[in-house]
Design a protein around this motif. Structure first.
Motif, PDB file in Angstrom:
ATOM      1  N   UNK A   1     -57.084  -3.789  40.092  1.00 44.89           N
ATOM      2  CA  UNK A   1     -58.504  -3.869  40.452  1.00 44.89           C
ATOM      3  C   UNK A   1     -58.762  -3.291  41.837  1.00 44.89           C
ATOM      4  N   UNK A   2     -57.914  -3.642  42.797  1.00 47.23           N
ATOM      5  CA  UNK A   2     -58.079  -3.095  44.145  1.00 47.23           C
ATOM      6  C   UNK A   2     -57.833  -1.582  44.131  1.00 47.23           C
ATOM      7  N   UNK A   3     -56.819  -1.146  43.397  1.00 49.69           N
ATOM      8  CA  UNK A   3     -56.526   0.288  43.309  1.00 49.69           C
ATOM      9  C   UNK A   3     -57.689   1.053  42.684  1.00 49.69           C
ATOM     10  N   UNK A   4     -58.278   0.503  41.633  1.00 48.63           N
ATOM     11  CA  UNK A   4     -59.419   1.168  40.981  1.00 48.63           C
ATOM     12  C   UNK A   4     -60.582   1.297  41.957  1.00 48.63           C
TER      13      UNK A   4
ATOM     14  N   UNK B   1     -52.229   4.373  45.360  1.00 52.27           N
ATOM     15  CA  UNK B   1     -50.908   4.678  44.787  1.00 52.27           C
ATOM     16  C   UNK B   1     -49.886   3.540  44.918  1.00 52.27           C
ATOM     17  N   UNK B   2     -49.639   3.000  46.124  1.00 50.32           N
ATOM     18  CA  UNK B   2     -48.642   1.927  46.217  1.00 50.32           C
ATOM     19  C   UNK B   2     -49.053   0.659  45.459  1.00 50.32           C
ATOM     20  N   UNK B   3     -50.342   0.411  45.370  1.00 47.47           N
ATOM     21  CA  UNK B   3     -50.814  -0.758  44.619  1.00 47.47           C
ATOM     22  C   UNK B   3     -50.512  -0.599  43.132  1.00 47.47           C
TER      23      UNK B   3
ATOM     24  N   UNK C   1     -54.773   4.385  35.730  1.00 45.68           N
ATOM     25  CA  UNK C   1     -55.182   4.689  37.096  1.00 45.68           C
ATOM     26  C   UNK C   1     -54.080   5.393  37.880  1.00 45.68           C
ATOM     27  N   UNK C   2     -52.821   5.062  37.604  1.00 42.87           N
ATOM     28  CA  UNK C   2     -51.715   5.762  38.258  1.00 42.87           C
ATOM     29  C   UNK C   2     -51.729   7.233  37.827  1.00 42.87           C
TER      30      UNK C   2
END
Length: 108
Positions: free
Chosen positions: A30-33, A45-47, A64-65
């Motif tokens: 969710x944070x990465x998105x 990326x690291x998330x 998402x990756x």
């Protein structure tokens, strides 16, 4: 600007969710998105790597990756593999599935 304030509030909430439940892949995704949606792919990326480590079957993390990797000139092969993992999970989001398939079909 109100939208920036909304993104900042969302970021705080997602970080708090990770703090509370550090083993929940969904919180990282969710944070990465949110980072991807605000042009912060390098922060995403690291998330996403962490989310995949926590739950290799989390379809959204692979989607998402793949989105982060496809933007990297050296990431095409890995992006294709991530999108294939996403598609293999029988995704229910038709738009994301079509996007992933289109990207897979366009990559060598």
């Amino acid at each position: 600007d109100a939208q920036k304030a909304d993104w900042a509030s969302a970021e705080t909430a997602f970080k708090k969710a990770i703090e509370i439940k550090a083993d929940d892949a969904t919180a990282y995704v969710s944070l990465a998105a949110m980072y991807i949606n605000t042009g912060r792919q390098s922060d995403a990326r690291p998330l996403l790597e962490k989310a995949i480590t926590l739950d290799a079957n989390n379809a959204e993390s692979h989607y998402f990756y793949g989105m982060v990797l496809v933007a990297d000139p050296t990431g095409a092969a890995q992006a294709k593999a991530e999108f294939q993992k996403y598609l293999a999970s029988s995704p229910t989001d038709a738009v994301k599935a079509a996007t992933a398939k289109g990207i897979v079909d366009s990559l060598p």
